[in-house]
Design a protein around this motif. Structure first.
Motif, PDB file in Angstrom:
ATOM      1  N   GLU A 121      21.868  47.336  54.734  1.00 27.02           N
ATOM      2  CA  GLU A 121      21.594  46.831  53.401  1.00 27.02           C
ATOM      3  C   GLU A 121      22.872  46.844  52.558  1.00 27.02           C
ATOM      4  O   GLU A 121      23.683  47.769  52.650  1.00 27.02           O
ATOM      5  N   GLU A 122      23.039  45.817  51.737  1.00 23.02           N
ATOM      6  CA  GLU A 122      24.209  45.737  50.874  1.00 23.02           C
ATOM      7  C   GLU A 122      23.930  46.432  49.550  1.00 23.02           C
ATOM      8  O   GLU A 122      22.847  46.295  48.984  1.00 23.02           O
ATOM      9  N   GLU A 123      24.924  47.128  49.064  1.00 26.15           N
ATOM     10  CA  GLU A 123      24.822  47.782  47.764  1.00 26.15           C
ATOM     11  C   GLU A 123      26.089  47.493  46.972  1.00 26.15           C
ATOM     12  O   GLU A 123      27.196  47.625  47.503  1.00 26.15           O
ATOM     13  N   PRO A 124      25.957  47.100  45.731  1.00 23.18           N
ATOM     14  CA  PRO A 124      27.154  46.826  44.921  1.00 23.18           C
ATOM     15  C   PRO A 124      27.936  48.099  44.652  1.00 23.18           C
ATOM     16  O   PRO A 124      27.351  49.162  44.418  1.00 23.18           O
ATOM     17  N   HIS A 125      29.241  48.001  44.688  1.00 24.61           N
ATOM     18  CA  HIS A 125      30.087  49.170  44.454  1.00 24.61           C
ATOM     19  C   HIS A 125      30.023  49.573  42.979  1.00 24.61           C
ATOM     20  O   HIS A 125      29.934  48.707  42.092  1.00 24.61           O
ATOM     21  N   PRO A 126      30.050  50.869  42.684  1.00 25.35           N
ATOM     22  CA  PRO A 126      29.998  51.306  41.273  1.00 25.35           C
ATOM     23  C   PRO A 126      31.073  50.665  40.401  1.00 25.35           C
ATOM     24  O   PRO A 126      30.843  50.412  39.211  1.00 25.35           O
ATOM     25  N   ARG A 127      32.249  50.369  40.980  1.00 29.26           N
ATOM     26  CA  ARG A 127      33.304  49.778  40.149  1.00 29.26           C
ATOM     27  C   ARG A 127      32.943  48.371  39.702  1.00 29.26           C
ATOM     28  O   ARG A 127      33.253  47.970  38.574  1.00 29.26           O
ATOM     29  N   VAL A 128      32.318  47.599  40.584  1.00 28.45           N
ATOM     30  CA  VAL A 128      31.951  46.239  40.176  1.00 28.45           C
ATOM     31  C   VAL A 128      30.811  46.283  39.168  1.00 28.45           C
ATOM     32  O   VAL A 128      30.736  45.443  38.261  1.00 28.45           O
ATOM     33  N   VAL A 184      26.696  39.405  40.465  1.00 25.45           N
ATOM     34  CA  VAL A 184      27.331  39.993  41.648  1.00 25.45           C
ATOM     35  C   VAL A 184      26.569  39.509  42.878  1.00 25.45           C
ATOM     36  O   VAL A 184      25.348  39.687  42.972  1.00 25.45           O
ATOM     37  N   LEU A 185      27.291  38.900  43.820  1.00 23.31           N
ATOM     38  CA  LEU A 185      26.680  38.316  45.005  1.00 23.31           C
ATOM     39  C   LEU A 185      27.130  39.037  46.267  1.00 23.31           C
ATOM     40  O   LEU A 185      28.297  39.420  46.402  1.00 23.31           O
ATOM     41  N   GLY A 186      26.197  39.195  47.212  1.00 25.95           N
ATOM     42  CA  GLY A 186      26.520  39.747  48.518  1.00 25.95           C
ATOM     43  C   GLY A 186      27.033  38.679  49.455  1.00 25.95           C
ATOM     44  O   GLY A 186      27.174  37.506  49.094  1.00 25.95           O
ATOM     45  N   ARG A 187      27.295  39.061  50.684  1.00 27.29           N
ATOM     46  CA  ARG A 187      27.921  38.142  51.643  1.00 27.29           C
ATOM     47  C   ARG A 187      27.067  36.923  51.942  1.00 27.29           C
ATOM     48  O   ARG A 187      27.587  35.840  52.226  1.00 27.29           O
ATOM     49  N   ARG A 188      25.724  37.049  51.881  1.00 26.55           N
ATOM     50  CA  ARG A 188      24.832  35.924  52.158  1.00 26.55           C
ATOM     51  C   ARG A 188      24.392  35.205  50.891  1.00 26.55           C
ATOM     52  O   ARG A 188      23.527  34.334  50.950  1.00 26.55           O
ATOM     53  N   GLY A 189      24.974  35.568  49.752  1.00 25.18           N
ATOM     54  CA  GLY A 189      24.579  34.945  48.490  1.00 25.18           C
ATOM     55  C   GLY A 189      23.387  35.601  47.842  1.00 25.18           C
ATOM     56  O   GLY A 189      22.795  35.032  46.915  1.00 25.18           O
ATOM     57  N   ASP A 190      22.999  36.804  48.292  1.00 25.90           N
ATOM     58  CA  ASP A 190      21.935  37.546  47.617  1.00 25.90           C
ATOM     59  C   ASP A 190      22.466  38.096  46.295  1.00 25.90           C
ATOM     60  O   ASP A 190      23.618  38.556  46.219  1.00 25.90           O
ATOM     61  N   VAL A 191      21.630  38.083  45.262  1.00 25.17           N
ATOM     62  CA  VAL A 191      22.014  38.639  43.970  1.00 25.17           C
ATOM     63  C   VAL A 191      21.900  40.156  44.041  1.00 25.17           C
ATOM     64  O   VAL A 191      20.802  40.702  44.152  1.00 25.17           O
ATOM     65  N   LEU A 192      23.044  40.839  43.965  1.00 24.60           N
ATOM     66  CA  LEU A 192      23.054  42.300  43.984  1.00 24.60           C
ATOM     67  C   LEU A 192      22.918  42.879  42.580  1.00 24.60           C
ATOM     68  O   LEU A 192      22.469  44.017  42.420  1.00 24.60           O
ATOM     69  N   ALA A 193      23.320  42.111  41.580  1.00 24.69           N
ATOM     70  CA  ALA A 193      23.197  42.543  40.180  1.00 24.69           C
ATOM     71  C   ALA A 193      23.525  41.343  39.302  1.00 24.69           C
ATOM     72  O   ALA A 193      24.203  40.407  39.732  1.00 24.69           O
ATOM     73  N   TRP A 201      35.631  36.608  41.379  1.00 24.28           N
ATOM     74  CA  TRP A 201      36.526  37.762  41.490  1.00 24.28           C
ATOM     75  C   TRP A 201      36.103  38.555  42.720  1.00 24.28           C
ATOM     76  O   TRP A 201      34.985  39.043  42.800  1.00 24.28           O
ATOM     77  N   LEU A 202      37.021  38.639  43.692  1.00 24.61           N
ATOM     78  CA  LEU A 202      36.737  39.416  44.890  1.00 24.61           C
ATOM     79  C   LEU A 202      36.944  40.894  44.601  1.00 24.61           C
ATOM     80  O   LEU A 202      37.774  41.270  43.768  1.00 24.61           O
ATOM     81  N   GLN A 203      36.184  41.717  45.338  1.00 23.57           N
ATOM     82  CA  GLN A 203      36.167  43.141  45.062  1.00 23.57           C
ATOM     83  C   GLN A 203      36.899  43.916  46.158  1.00 23.57           C
ATOM     84  O   GLN A 203      36.459  43.932  47.304  1.00 23.57           O
ATOM     85  N   PRO A 204      38.036  44.563  45.834  1.00 25.81           N
ATOM     86  CA  PRO A 204      38.784  45.298  46.862  1.00 25.81           C
ATOM     87  C   PRO A 204      37.953  46.382  47.553  1.00 25.81           C
ATOM     88  O   PRO A 204      38.119  46.634  48.742  1.00 25.81           O
ATOM     89  N   ARG A 237      31.154  39.351  45.727  1.00 30.46           N
ATOM     90  CA  ARG A 237      31.843  38.479  44.783  1.00 30.46           C
ATOM     91  C   ARG A 237      31.224  38.633  43.402  1.00 30.46           C
ATOM     92  O   ARG A 237      30.004  38.614  43.255  1.00 30.46           O
ATOM     93  N   LEU A 238      32.076  38.784  42.412  1.00 28.41           N
ATOM     94  CA  LEU A 238      31.625  38.770  41.022  1.00 28.41           C
ATOM     95  C   LEU A 238      31.896  37.380  40.464  1.00 28.41           C
ATOM     96  O   LEU A 238      33.051  36.956  40.367  1.00 28.41           O
ATOM     97  N   GLU A 239      30.834  36.638  40.155  1.00 25.98           N
ATOM     98  CA  GLU A 239      30.982  35.302  39.583  1.00 25.98           C
ATOM     99  C   GLU A 239      30.821  35.387  38.074  1.00 25.98           C
ATOM    100  O   GLU A 239      29.828  35.916  37.569  1.00 25.98           O
ATOM    101  N   VAL A 240      31.802  34.859  37.362  1.00 20.44           N
ATOM    102  CA  VAL A 240      31.825  34.883  35.907  1.00 20.44           C
ATOM    103  C   VAL A 240      31.791  33.439  35.410  1.00 20.44           C
ATOM    104  O   VAL A 240      32.460  32.555  35.967  1.00 20.44           O
ATOM    105  N   TYR A 241      31.012  33.198  34.360  1.00 21.97           N
ATOM    106  CA  TYR A 241      30.797  31.833  33.867  1.00 21.97           C
ATOM    107  C   TYR A 241      31.264  31.733  32.415  1.00 21.97           C
ATOM    108  O   TYR A 241      30.858  32.523  31.560  1.00 21.97           O
ATOM    109  N   THR A 242      32.129  30.761  32.145  1.00 22.41           N
ATOM    110  CA  THR A 242      32.654  30.548  30.803  1.00 22.41           C
ATOM    111  C   THR A 242      32.346  29.126  30.363  1.00 22.41           C
ATOM    112  O   THR A 242      32.278  28.208  31.197  1.00 22.41           O
TER     113      THR A 242
END
Length: 281
Positions: free
Chosen positions: A100-107, A122-131, A247-250, A256-261
């Motif tokens: 199971e994927e879990e978003p990192h506390p930093r993201v 915040v998206l996981g590798r398969r495009g699931d919404v993690l947050a 924004w990729l997460q080290p 992936r963190l996707e930001v919309y402006t």
């Protein structure tokens, strides 16, 4: 999942002899692009060896050969990376259930820092919404429960929503353009994670249930998805144009963190209105 041979044939069919200055002497041709022996000669390998590559019978292809094939096939950097991913795949990959994927506390901290003024997901590798934050949820999926990403069993899948959810399809005015991007990126991801059973199942599900996805997948496009524009017809605030950037997460490079402006003043006003609204769920 796509094989090395299928990718090579797809790209070989796209490169015509005329495009690369190869003389054909007016002979009749049965293929739309290069013949196997022509590609082999241009890449500096034997026709027999290249044929075995397309048939999946040659193991351990060298970096030099892959580089030569990429050059002749005129692959861009993303396509070249995909070629290398496919070549490194074990010959008989058995898909397994991934953890199971879990978003990192930093993201998650970065997501919180964006507050509600800037929509973000915040998206996981398969495009699931993690947050997501409240405005990201309100912009793209207010018909879903805001808390859905908190559980692995209820997380929304952006690719599944994009192709199978009528409300999501209606939301995007440039749906056709974005559909090509979604499929091209999903193909790149599939090359990176050939043993991911959930990813294979997602691709199979979308192929079976959406003709447009099936047609785009058969087209063989591969691309990264880092920036672009979305044109939305939002049910509450009307027409909205946003630019997305990833924004990729080290700490978790698969996420992936996707930001919309906003693309213009009215779109900025619309996003501000969404940020001010009280949550509906």
């Amino acid at each position: 999942m796509e094989s090395l041979g299928a990718f090579l044939k797809n790209r070989r069919d796209r490169v015509t002899p005329e495009r690369i200055g190869l003389r054909t002497y007016g002979t009749a041709r049965r293929v739309p692009g290069l013949r196997r022996e022509e590609l082999a000669q241009l890449a500096g390998v034997s026709a027999g060896y290249y044929t075995r590559l397309e048939q999946g019978l040659a193991d351990g292809v060298s970096e030099q050969v892959l580089g030569a094939l990429a050059r002749v096939l005129e692959l861009d950097p993303v396509e070249t990376a995909h070629l290398h991913n496919l070549a490194r795949r074990p010959p008989r990959t058995v898909p397994v259930e991934p953890p199971e994927e879990e978003p990192h506390p930093r993201v998650l901290a970065l997501l919180d820092a964006l507050a509600e003024a800037t929509p973000a997901i915040v998206l996981g590798r398969r495009g699931d919404v993690l947050a997501w934050n409240r405005t990201g949820h309100a912009l793209f999926a207010e018909h879903l429960d805001f808390a859905a990403p908190e559980s692995a069993g209820t997380r929304p899948s952006i690719p599944r929503m994009f192709f199978l959810d009528p409300l999501t399809r209606e939301l995007h005015r440039n749906w056709d353009e974005l559909a090509r991007v979604h499929v091209a990126y999903l193909r790149l991801t599939a090359g990176r994670f050939p043993g991911d059973a959930r990813l294979a199942g997602l691709i199979g599900e979308l192929t079976m249930h959406d003709d447009r996805f099936a047609a785009l997948w058969a087209g063989g496009e591969v691309a990264d998805c880092t920036t672009g524009d979305m044109r939305l017809r939002h049910p509450v605030v009307g027409s909205v144009g946003v630019a997305y950037q990833v924004w990729l997460q080290p700490d978790s490079p698969d996420h992936r963190l996707e930001v919309y402006t906003p693309l213009d003043g009215p779109s900025g006003d619309a996003l501000a209105a969404l940020a001010r609204r009280k949550p509906v769920r």
